[in-house]
Design a protein around this motif. Structure first.
Motif, PDB file in Angstrom:
ATOM      1  N   LEU A  71       0.826  -1.209   0.000  1.00 17.05           N
ATOM      2  CA  LEU A  71       0.000   0.000   0.000  1.00 17.05           C
ATOM      3  C   LEU A  71       0.857   1.254   0.000  1.00 17.05           C
ATOM      4  O   LEU A  71       0.510   2.241  -0.648  1.00 17.05           O
ATOM      5  N   SER A  72       1.984   1.218   0.670  1.00 13.82           N
ATOM      6  CA  SER A  72       2.910   2.351   0.650  1.00 13.82           C
ATOM      7  C   SER A  72       3.444   2.581  -0.766  1.00 13.82           C
ATOM      8  O   SER A  72       3.529   3.721  -1.238  1.00 13.82           O
ATOM      9  N   MET A  73       3.782   1.492  -1.455  1.00 10.37           N
ATOM     10  CA  MET A  73       4.266   1.600  -2.832  1.00 10.37           C
ATOM     11  C   MET A  73       3.196   2.204  -3.751  1.00 10.37           C
ATOM     12  O   MET A  73       3.516   2.871  -4.739  1.00 10.37           O
ATOM     13  N   LEU A  74       1.935   1.966  -3.393  1.00 10.58           N
ATOM     14  CA  LEU A  74       0.818   2.494  -4.180  1.00 10.58           C
ATOM     15  C   LEU A  74       0.442   3.918  -3.762  1.00 10.58           C
ATOM     16  O   LEU A  74      -0.439   4.527  -4.349  1.00 10.58           O
ATOM     17  N   GLY A  75       1.108   4.431  -2.729  1.00  9.35           N
ATOM     18  CA  GLY A  75       0.863   5.805  -2.297  1.00  9.35           C
ATOM     19  C   GLY A  75      -0.115   5.937  -1.147  1.00  9.35           C
ATOM     20  O   GLY A  75      -0.677   7.014  -0.923  1.00  9.35           O
ATOM     21  N   TYR A  76      -0.312   4.862  -0.387  1.00  9.97           N
ATOM     22  CA  TYR A  76      -1.276   4.870   0.710  1.00  9.97           C
ATOM     23  C   TYR A  76      -0.615   4.377   1.988  1.00  9.97           C
ATOM     24  O   TYR A  76       0.423   3.740   1.949  1.00  9.97           O
ATOM     25  N   GLU A  77      -1.249   4.682   3.114  1.00  7.35           N
ATOM     26  CA  GLU A  77      -0.784   4.167   4.388  1.00  7.35           C
ATOM     27  C   GLU A  77      -1.953   3.531   5.119  1.00  7.35           C
ATOM     28  O   GLU A  77      -3.099   3.922   4.928  1.00  7.35           O
ATOM     29  N   ILE A  78      -1.631   2.556   5.931  1.00  4.60           N
ATOM     30  CA  ILE A  78      -2.655   1.884   6.730  1.00  4.60           C
ATOM     31  C   ILE A  78      -2.736   2.579   8.085  1.00  4.60           C
ATOM     32  O   ILE A  78      -1.723   2.839   8.724  1.00  4.60           O
TER      33      ILE A  78
END
Length: 87
Positions: A71-78
């Motif tokens: 998700l970080s690679m996709l530009g998001y954070e959990i």
């Protein structure tokens, strides 16, 4: 076309138990073989899809920190929020 947003949504649905691992793996396998990727993100997307595509094999299961990395690679954070159940 598979974009970062598409990948994020599929992973999110799995993590929120809206989609089974089997369904996610089938989507990843099909997309990796047949779909077009957003050109600027093709390397990232294909890397993530290839890892998800084998995640149903015991030796290649994906750990929590790897979902976070994807998700970080996709530009998001959990972000996780826990709430006490009403009694």
């Amino acid at each position: 076309m598979i974009t970062k947003e598409t990948g994020k949504q599929r992973i999110q649905d799995y993590l929120l138990l809206k989609r089974s691992l089997r369904s996610l793996v089938e989507w990843a396998e099909d997309s990796f073989m047949q779909a077009e990727f957003d050109e600027k993100d093709a390397t990232i997307i294909s890397d993530i899809l290839s890892k998800i595509g084998v995640s149903n094999v015991k030796n290649f299961g994906i750990q929590w920190h790897e979902w976070n990395e994807f998700l970080s690679m996709l530009g998001y954070e959990i972000r996780i929020e826990l709430n006490q159940k009403a009694v």
